[in-house]
Design a protein around this motif. Structure first.
Motif, PDB file in Angstrom:
ATOM      1  N   GLY A 182      27.699 -37.210  34.225  1.00 18.96           N
ATOM      2  CA  GLY A 182      27.470 -37.232  35.607  1.00 18.96           C
ATOM      3  C   GLY A 182      27.259 -36.215  36.084  1.00 18.96           C
ATOM      4  O   GLY A 182      26.464 -35.733  37.017  1.00 18.96           O
ATOM      5  N   PHE A 183      28.322 -35.008  35.786  1.00 16.80           N
ATOM      6  CA  PHE A 183      27.977 -33.641  36.556  1.00 16.80           C
ATOM      7  C   PHE A 183      26.759 -32.970  35.622  1.00 16.80           C
ATOM      8  O   PHE A 183      26.154 -32.176  36.595  1.00 16.80           O
ATOM      9  N   HIS A 184      26.450 -33.374  34.619  1.00 19.69           N
ATOM     10  CA  HIS A 184      25.031 -32.807  33.913  1.00 19.69           C
ATOM     11  C   HIS A 184      24.119 -33.145  35.035  1.00 19.69           C
ATOM     12  O   HIS A 184      23.224 -32.291  35.180  1.00 19.69           O
ATOM     13  N   TRP A 185      24.065 -34.501  35.349  1.00 16.05           N
ATOM     14  CA  TRP A 185      22.970 -35.245  36.005  1.00 16.05           C
ATOM     15  C   TRP A 185      22.872 -34.228  37.428  1.00 16.05           C
ATOM     16  O   TRP A 185      21.800 -33.960  38.000  1.00 16.05           O
ATOM     17  N   LEU A 186      24.191 -34.046  38.080  1.00 12.32           N
ATOM     18  CA  LEU A 186      23.995 -33.410  39.566  1.00 12.32           C
ATOM     19  C   LEU A 186      23.790 -32.009  39.400  1.00 12.32           C
ATOM     20  O   LEU A 186      23.060 -31.511  40.433  1.00 12.32           O
ATOM     21  N   VAL A 187      24.223 -31.570  38.463  1.00 15.64           N
ATOM     22  CA  VAL A 187      23.739 -29.790  38.223  1.00 15.64           C
ATOM     23  C   VAL A 187      22.188 -29.919  37.993  1.00 15.64           C
ATOM     24  O   VAL A 187      21.569 -28.944  38.705  1.00 15.64           O
ATOM     25  N   LEU A 188      21.807 -30.696  37.499  1.00 16.09           N
ATOM     26  CA  LEU A 188      20.252 -30.764  37.175  1.00 16.09           C
ATOM     27  C   LEU A 188      19.385 -31.204  38.121  1.00 16.09           C
ATOM     28  O   LEU A 188      18.517 -30.454  38.469  1.00 16.09           O
ATOM     29  N   MET A 189      19.967 -31.919  39.295  1.00 13.77           N
ATOM     30  CA  MET A 189      19.024 -32.222  40.106  1.00 13.77           C
ATOM     31  C   MET A 189      19.117 -31.123  41.361  1.00 13.77           C
ATOM     32  O   MET A 189      18.135 -30.854  41.878  1.00 13.77           O
ATOM     33  N   GLY A 190      20.318 -30.360  41.501  1.00 18.72           N
ATOM     34  CA  GLY A 190      20.344 -29.147  42.069  1.00 18.72           C
ATOM     35  C   GLY A 190      19.438 -28.085  41.611  1.00 18.72           C
ATOM     36  O   GLY A 190      18.645 -27.341  42.403  1.00 18.72           O
ATOM     37  N   LEU A 191      19.315 -27.791  40.029  1.00 15.64           N
ATOM     38  CA  LEU A 191      18.345 -26.996  39.600  1.00 15.64           C
ATOM     39  C   LEU A 191      17.065 -27.199  39.734  1.00 15.64           C
ATOM     40  O   LEU A 191      16.241 -26.425  39.740  1.00 15.64           O
ATOM     41  N   ILE A 192      16.820 -28.654  40.003  1.00 17.33           N
ATOM     42  CA  ILE A 192      15.186 -28.937  39.895  1.00 17.33           C
ATOM     43  C   ILE A 192      14.937 -28.263  41.393  1.00 17.33           C
ATOM     44  O   ILE A 192      13.576 -27.643  41.397  1.00 17.33           O
ATOM     45  N   THR A 193      15.752 -28.512  42.327  1.00 16.12           N
ATOM     46  CA  THR A 193      15.251 -27.891  43.552  1.00 16.12           C
ATOM     47  C   THR A 193      15.145 -26.350  43.443  1.00 16.12           C
ATOM     48  O   THR A 193      14.097 -25.890  44.087  1.00 16.12           O
ATOM     49  N   LEU A 194      16.042 -25.857  43.030  1.00 14.20           N
ATOM     50  CA  LEU A 194      15.912 -24.264  42.873  1.00 14.20           C
ATOM     51  C   LEU A 194      14.771 -23.676  42.094  1.00 14.20           C
ATOM     52  O   LEU A 194      14.285 -22.949  42.433  1.00 14.20           O
ATOM     53  N   SER A 195      14.513 -24.495  40.948  1.00 11.55           N
ATOM     54  CA  SER A 195      13.355 -24.145  39.959  1.00 11.55           C
ATOM     55  C   SER A 195      11.996 -24.241  40.695  1.00 11.55           C
ATOM     56  O   SER A 195      10.981 -24.040  39.981  1.00 11.55           O
ATOM     57  N   GLU A 196      11.777 -25.027  41.793  1.00  8.57           N
ATOM     58  CA  GLU A 196      10.469 -25.333  42.094  1.00  8.57           C
ATOM     59  C   GLU A 196      10.099 -24.395  43.165  1.00  8.57           C
ATOM     60  O   GLU A 196       8.807 -24.089  43.555  1.00  8.57           O
ATOM     61  N   ARG A 197      10.937 -23.293  43.412  1.00  9.99           N
ATOM     62  CA  ARG A 197      10.644 -22.080  44.226  1.00  9.99           C
ATOM     63  C   ARG A 197      10.753 -20.614  43.299  1.00  9.99           C
ATOM     64  O   ARG A 197      11.741 -20.632  42.811  1.00  9.99           O
ATOM     65  N   PRO A 198       9.642 -19.902  43.512  1.00  7.96           N
ATOM     66  CA  PRO A 198       9.862 -18.935  42.581  1.00  7.96           C
ATOM     67  C   PRO A 198      11.022 -17.927  42.993  1.00  7.96           C
ATOM     68  O   PRO A 198      11.495 -16.979  42.215  1.00  7.96           O
ATOM     69  N   LYS A 199      11.226 -17.734  44.169  1.00  8.30           N
ATOM     70  CA  LYS A 199      12.393 -16.691  44.612  1.00  8.30           C
ATOM     71  C   LYS A 199      13.643 -17.348  44.248  1.00  8.30           C
ATOM     72  O   LYS A 199      14.491 -16.366  43.635  1.00  8.30           O
ATOM     73  N   THR A 200      13.859 -18.362  44.070  1.00  6.68           N
ATOM     74  CA  THR A 200      15.326 -19.022  43.496  1.00  6.68           C
ATOM     75  C   THR A 200      15.031 -19.383  41.920  1.00  6.68           C
ATOM     76  O   THR A 200      15.989 -19.237  41.218  1.00  6.68           O
ATOM     77  N   ALA A 201      14.039 -19.599  41.250  1.00  6.37           N
ATOM     78  CA  ALA A 201      13.985 -19.998  39.907  1.00  6.37           C
ATOM     79  C   ALA A 201      14.255 -18.769  38.964  1.00  6.37           C
ATOM     80  O   ALA A 201      14.804 -19.021  38.020  1.00  6.37           O
TER      81      ALA A 201
END
Length: 491
Positions: A182-201
């Motif tokens: 479940g925590f894998h799921w939540l962390v990855l959901m957060g990382l999807i948002t971060l990885s979509e932008r060059p500044k945060t990726a």
């Protein structure tokens, strides 16, 4: 909605719940009507969306049962509207009614914590309750919700800060390495948002090894999210960094080429192709030994029933041939020359022929007939071409041609599937003479008279169990509970 002023609040809630439940139905018409009803009620939330706990429970149950994108989008839009209009009621409803124990609940929490593009008061209200000193509030908040809030704060720190705190990166890393899916799921959901932008990726590239490790998780949704984060990160990498990433992680992607989920297979091959295209000249020598394992799976998937899958497999195979400096293979990679590709693979390195044969065996039980046929063709040609007798080797080409005959296609028909056609019916040394006899009218008449009454049924000598599909399209995820067993702790 006509007659709304004559309905009691409980009756209005009943209409809303019925529309939400209809999203689970397989009927497209039912879903269209349900979406139309929901859209009308969402225009007047003060009248129709008053019983937030009941609506939240119904959304949770429906998300567990529906897989269509349009239905999920409608339910998520309704949840966002509740967050806008009734944030406090929604927080209490989710804390009480939506525990973090299944994929639907994780999707709802993830939407509220990370992916909600519409500003709401949900997070401030949640943090107020989490930090409250009131005893009844503290008793409501589970440990899982506290961890979810900590993950959200770490992701937020990576979003806003020029340089994320070490503690934020460490927290995300610990949850990715931990046993709780479940925590894998939540962390990855957060990382999807971060990885979509060059500044945060770029800020989260240090987490890529841990993201790739989650590809070993059993849950297809976790693997799908991990691939998406991986793909987004590679997109913003400089070529030298991407080349080193290819050397480090390409073999992890090879394991997904034959995953049960068709979406994962196609995404992994597409990402593998992108990584191979990024390999710089100085890394190609080390890359050659890694990519050879992908030759046969990519070749077989060129016969995939999905046009997009066949296309990306063909492109990936061409990139692999370029890395291997195999010009002859590059020139024959097209759907019309599958036999020539087979010959190239076998002629290039005879010492690998046995390994290719073993690698082909699982495809004999593939769910798709074109892939099974490609495997049979490859194994037959490989076996016959190695025979020391010239007359036997000459039959190799005839065998391959026979495998694509109408007789084999009939054997793959659902009514005859699983029945092994005798060798005498597929291939014979005097096949040409037999064809000439059958083409003669006199012979046909004589032969027809000799046929028994049930001559329409094939006279098969051997029966084998029908091939079981080792792969299928993505199905719904099982109930999501924390992982209790782990083969090894990730380090």
């Amino acid at each position: 909605m006509a007659g709304k002023n004559y309905l009691r609040p409980s009756e209005k809630t009943g209409i809303v719940l019925t529309a939400i439940e209809a999203m689970r139905h397989s009927s497209t018409y039912d879903k269209q009507v349900a979406r139309a009803v929901l859209n009308r009620t969402m225009r007047d939330p003060a009248s129709w969306l008053t019983d937030v706990p009941s609506i939240v429970r119904c959304i949770h149950e429906s998300l567990q049962s529906t897989s269509t994108v349009s239905a999920r989008e409608s339910l998520e839009a309704l949840l966002v509207l509740l967050a806008c209009k009734y944030p406090r009621e929604l927080v209490f409803s989710m804390v009480i009614n939506v525990p973090l124990c299944d994929s639907a609940a994780l999707s709802m929490w993830g939407l509220m914590l990370f992916q909600n593009k519409t500003p709401t008061e949900f997070l401030p209200e949640l943090k107020t309750i989490v930090n409250s000193r009131k005893r009844r509030h503290r008793k409501l908040i589970s440990t899982a919700v506290l961890h979810a809030c900590n993950i959200q704060e770490a992701v937020q720190d990576c979003t806003n800060a020029e340089q994320p705190r070490f503690s934020s990166i460490q927290l995300l890393q610990e949850h990715l390495r931990g046993p709780n899916l479940g925590f894998h799921w939540l962390v990855l959901m957060g990382l999807i948002t971060l990885s979509e932008r060059p500044k945060t990726a770029g800020k989260i590239q240090v987490l890529l090894p841990d993201v790739v490790e989650t590809l070993q998780d059993a849950n297809k949704d976790i693997k799908r999210m991990a691939l998406l984060v991986f793909q987004n990160m590679v997109h913003y990498m400089k070529r030298k960094k991407a080349s080193r990433t290819a050397l480090q992680f390409s073999e992890k992607l090879l394991l997904l080429f034959d995953d049960e989920c068709s979406q994962l297979r196609e995404t992994s091959i597409c990402l593998f192709k992108d990584l191979m295209e990024a390999v710089v000249w100085c890394d190609r020598r080390r890359m050659k030994t890694k990519v050879r394992r992908g030759l046969l799976p990519l070749f077989f998937h060129m016969s995939d029933q999905s046009p997009s899958m066949a296309k990306v497999s063909r492109k990936a195979l061409a990139v692999v041939a370029k890395i291997l400096e195999w010009e002859e293979l590059r020139h024959v990679i097209c759907p019309q020359q599958t036999q020539r590709i087979t010959e190239c693979l076998l002629e290039q390195d005879r010492s690998r022929a046995e390994g290719y044969c073993h690698q082909s065996l699982p495809y004999l039980k593939d769910a798709q007939a074109p892939l099974r046929e490609a495997a049979v063709r490859f194994i037959a040609l490989q076996s016959l071409q190695e025979d020391s007798d010239l007359s036997i080797r000459s039959l190799a080409a005839q065998t391959v041609l026979s495998l694509s005959s109408p007789r084999l296609m009939a054997a793959q028909h659902p009514l005859t599937q699983g029945v092994l056609v005798p060798n005498s019916q597929l291939l014979s040394a005097d096949g040409g003479e037999r064809d000439r006899q059958l083409s003669s009218p006199g012979k046909q008449e004589t032969q027809g008279a000799a046929q028994p009454e049930d001559s329409g049924k094939p006279d098969h000598h051997h029966v084998c169990s029908s091939a079981r599909g080792s792969r299928s399209a993505c199905k719904g995820s099982p109930a999501f509970a924390p992982k209790t067993q782990q083969t090894s702790a990730r380090r």
